[in-house]
Motif scaffolding. Sequence first.
Motif, PDB file in Angstrom:
ATOM      1  N   SER A 167       0.838  -1.191   0.000  1.00 17.06           N
ATOM      2  CA  SER A 167       0.000   0.000   0.000  1.00 17.06           C
ATOM      3  C   SER A 167       0.877   1.246   0.000  1.00 17.06           C
ATOM      4  O   SER A 167       2.014   1.228   0.468  1.00 17.06           O
ATOM      5  CB  SER A 167      -0.911   0.017   1.233  1.00 17.06           C
ATOM      6  OG  SER A 167      -0.147   0.239   2.402  1.00 17.06           O
ATOM      7  N   GLY A 208      -2.095   7.282 -11.004  1.00 15.57           N
ATOM      8  CA  GLY A 208      -3.290   6.499 -10.725  1.00 15.57           C
ATOM      9  C   GLY A 208      -3.058   5.030 -10.464  1.00 15.57           C
ATOM     10  O   GLY A 208      -4.001   4.232 -10.553  1.00 15.57           O
ATOM     11  N   ARG A 214      -2.834   1.626  -8.501  1.00 13.60           N
ATOM     12  CA  ARG A 214      -3.584   1.153  -7.335  1.00 13.60           C
ATOM     13  C   ARG A 214      -2.667   0.685  -6.219  1.00 13.60           C
ATOM     14  O   ARG A 214      -3.014   0.763  -5.047  1.00 13.60           O
ATOM     15  CB  ARG A 214      -4.525   0.004  -7.735  1.00 13.60           C
ATOM     16  CG  ARG A 214      -5.608   0.390  -8.721  1.00 13.60           C
ATOM     17  CD  ARG A 214      -6.542   1.423  -8.134  1.00 13.60           C
ATOM     18  NE  ARG A 214      -7.336   0.894  -7.039  1.00 13.60           N
ATOM     19  CZ  ARG A 214      -8.012   1.659  -6.183  1.00 13.60           C
ATOM     20  NH1 ARG A 214      -7.933   2.985  -6.281  1.00 13.60           N
ATOM     21  NH2 ARG A 214      -8.726   1.109  -5.219  1.00 13.60           N
ATOM     22  N   TYR A 215      -1.523   0.166  -6.577  1.00 13.93           N
ATOM     23  CA  TYR A 215      -0.560  -0.328  -5.597  1.00 13.93           C
ATOM     24  C   TYR A 215       0.847   0.111  -5.992  1.00 13.93           C
ATOM     25  O   TYR A 215       1.115   0.431  -7.143  1.00 13.93           O
ATOM     26  CB  TYR A 215      -0.606  -1.861  -5.493  1.00 13.93           C
ATOM     27  CG  TYR A 215      -1.943  -2.398  -5.042  1.00 13.93           C
ATOM     28  CD1 TYR A 215      -2.291  -2.391  -3.693  1.00 13.93           C
ATOM     29  CD2 TYR A 215      -2.851  -2.900  -5.964  1.00 13.93           C
ATOM     30  CE1 TYR A 215      -3.513  -2.866  -3.278  1.00 13.93           C
ATOM     31  CE2 TYR A 215      -4.083  -3.377  -5.550  1.00 13.93           C
ATOM     32  CZ  TYR A 215      -4.413  -3.359  -4.206  1.00 13.93           C
ATOM     33  OH  TYR A 215      -5.630  -3.827  -3.803  1.00 13.93           O
ATOM     34  N   ALA A 235     -10.574   9.324  -1.101  1.00 12.73           N
ATOM     35  CA  ALA A 235     -11.407   8.876  -2.218  1.00 12.73           C
ATOM     36  C   ALA A 235     -10.567   8.742  -3.482  1.00 12.73           C
ATOM     37  O   ALA A 235      -9.591   9.466  -3.688  1.00 12.73           O
ATOM     38  CB  ALA A 235     -12.555   9.857  -2.447  1.00 12.73           C
ATOM     39  N   ARG A 236     -10.960   7.812  -4.312  1.00 17.22           N
ATOM     40  CA  ARG A 236     -10.219   7.527  -5.541  1.00 17.22           C
ATOM     41  C   ARG A 236     -10.020   8.782  -6.384  1.00 17.22           C
ATOM     42  O   ARG A 236      -8.955   8.989  -6.962  1.00 17.22           O
ATOM     43  CB  ARG A 236     -10.978   6.451  -6.332  1.00 17.22           C
ATOM     44  CG  ARG A 236     -10.379   6.077  -7.671  1.00 17.22           C
ATOM     45  CD  ARG A 236      -9.060   5.376  -7.508  1.00 17.22           C
ATOM     46  NE  ARG A 236      -8.557   4.871  -8.784  1.00 17.22           N
ATOM     47  CZ  ARG A 236      -7.300   4.544  -9.000  1.00 17.22           C
ATOM     48  NH1 ARG A 236      -6.405   4.655  -8.040  1.00 17.22           N
ATOM     49  NH2 ARG A 236      -6.914   4.093 -10.170  1.00 17.22           N
ATOM     50  N   ARG A 237     -11.007   9.663  -6.414  1.00 16.45           N
ATOM     51  CA  ARG A 237     -10.919  10.862  -7.254  1.00 16.45           C
ATOM     52  C   ARG A 237      -9.874  11.849  -6.739  1.00 16.45           C
ATOM     53  O   ARG A 237      -9.448  12.748  -7.482  1.00 16.45           O
ATOM     54  CB  ARG A 237     -12.281  11.553  -7.320  1.00 16.45           C
ATOM     55  CG  ARG A 237     -12.766  12.094  -5.986  1.00 16.45           C
ATOM     56  CD  ARG A 237     -14.118  12.775  -6.120  1.00 16.45           C
ATOM     57  NE  ARG A 237     -14.585  13.304  -4.840  1.00 16.45           N
ATOM     58  CZ  ARG A 237     -15.227  12.603  -3.932  1.00 16.45           C
ATOM     59  NH1 ARG A 237     -15.493  11.321  -4.156  1.00 16.45           N
ATOM     60  NH2 ARG A 237     -15.620  13.152  -2.800  1.00 16.45           N
ATOM     61  N   ASN A 238      -9.455  11.699  -5.485  1.00 12.84           N
ATOM     62  CA  ASN A 238      -8.474  12.616  -4.907  1.00 12.84           C
ATOM     63  C   ASN A 238      -7.050  12.072  -4.934  1.00 12.84           C
ATOM     64  O   ASN A 238      -6.110  12.795  -4.566  1.00 12.84           O
ATOM     65  CB  ASN A 238      -8.848  12.928  -3.449  1.00 12.84           C
ATOM     66  CG  ASN A 238     -10.163  13.671  -3.339  1.00 12.84           C
ATOM     67  OD1 ASN A 238     -10.522  14.438  -4.218  1.00 12.84           O
ATOM     68  ND2 ASN A 238     -10.897  13.430  -2.262  1.00 12.84           N
ATOM     69  N   GLU A 239      -6.872  10.828  -5.337  1.00 13.57           N
ATOM     70  CA  GLU A 239      -5.558  10.193  -5.232  1.00 13.57           C
ATOM     71  C   GLU A 239      -4.508  10.855  -6.111  1.00 13.57           C
ATOM     72  O   GLU A 239      -3.362  11.037  -5.691  1.00 13.57           O
ATOM     73  CB  GLU A 239      -5.662   8.705  -5.575  1.00 13.57           C
ATOM     74  CG  GLU A 239      -6.331   7.882  -4.477  1.00 13.57           C
ATOM     75  CD  GLU A 239      -6.384   6.412  -4.820  1.00 13.57           C
ATOM     76  OE1 GLU A 239      -5.905   6.026  -5.918  1.00 13.57           O
ATOM     77  OE2 GLU A 239      -6.904   5.640  -3.998  1.00 13.57           O
ATOM     78  N   ARG A 240      -4.882  11.227  -7.317  1.00 12.18           N
ATOM     79  CA  ARG A 240      -3.906  11.855  -8.217  1.00 12.18           C
ATOM     80  C   ARG A 240      -3.450  13.211  -7.680  1.00 12.18           C
ATOM     81  O   ARG A 240      -2.262  13.544  -7.724  1.00 12.18           O
ATOM     82  CB  ARG A 240      -4.484  12.002  -9.619  1.00 12.18           C
ATOM     83  CG  ARG A 240      -4.672  10.675 -10.348  1.00 12.18           C
ATOM     84  CD  ARG A 240      -5.349  10.883 -11.700  1.00 12.18           C
ATOM     85  NE  ARG A 240      -5.625   9.638 -12.370  1.00 12.18           N
ATOM     86  CZ  ARG A 240      -4.842   9.075 -13.288  1.00 12.18           C
ATOM     87  NH1 ARG A 240      -3.715   9.675 -13.637  1.00 12.18           N
ATOM     88  NH2 ARG A 240      -5.176   7.938 -13.852  1.00 12.18           N
ATOM     89  N   ARG A 260      -6.115   5.706   7.890  1.00 13.14           N
ATOM     90  CA  ARG A 260      -7.311   6.351   7.334  1.00 13.14           C
ATOM     91  C   ARG A 260      -7.724   7.572   8.152  1.00 13.14           C
ATOM     92  O   ARG A 260      -8.904   7.830   8.387  1.00 13.14           O
ATOM     93  CB  ARG A 260      -8.476   5.357   7.258  1.00 13.14           C
ATOM     94  CG  ARG A 260      -8.180   4.072   6.543  1.00 13.14           C
ATOM     95  CD  ARG A 260      -7.973   4.270   5.064  1.00 13.14           C
ATOM     96  NE  ARG A 260      -9.198   4.647   4.380  1.00 13.14           N
ATOM     97  CZ  ARG A 260      -9.266   4.987   3.093  1.00 13.14           C
ATOM     98  NH1 ARG A 260      -8.162   5.005   2.358  1.00 13.14           N
ATOM     99  NH2 ARG A 260     -10.415   5.305   2.539  1.00 13.14           N
TER     100      ARG A 260
END
Length: 209
Positions: A43, A81, A83-84, A128-133, A171
């Motif tokens: 992770s 983007g 995932r790992y 959230a996924r949309r904030n990862e970048r 988290r």
Amino acid sequence: MQPEDEHRRRPSLSMPILRIARHQHETGALTIGNLLAALGEASFGWALVVFSLLTFLPLPPGSSLITALPLLVITLQMMLGFRYVRLPRFLSRKALDPEKLRRAVLRLRPVTRRLERVLVPRQTWIFARRNERALGVLLFVIAFALFLPVPFSGWFPAVSMFIIGVGLVERDGMVTMIGLVFGGASVVLTLSLLASFAMGADAMIDAAI
């Protein structure tokens, strides 16, 4: 009488790293890749924690040029983007010295003790996924500040990366944002020192002429 949960102590953030490192060293399998796999399945949070710890190993001055490279790689992967975490094979197989790793962990105990008192899952929207970048972009900038060989500045971005990594693992969005603010301040400090050194160099050149 206080509620039972107020007496419950939170597990140490350092113990999983030290316990796994000791076990893997005893079996001859202590490498960066194995340590990360045992901690959290590659992770990004645990990767930030481990690689920021490596910057606190007893190394000669200027070593941040090397220790910051993995942080640049993994934050770039966040930007793209992924995932790992996908470590290069040579880095994944890099052996670790358990005693040096233990000393690096102990150097950060003042930070981890404070984090252990406040960590709790909250403000999870930041993950959230949309904030990862966007988060990856900010982390890349902080990692780049660590990469620059600027005297007296490397400690600050490394600590901020450690705090952010812990926030990702647990988290805790609030802790993650605190780490980002600290990281932003470390970037400003690095740029200020660079500007100061540049002006000092110009002044020396002008005096020589």
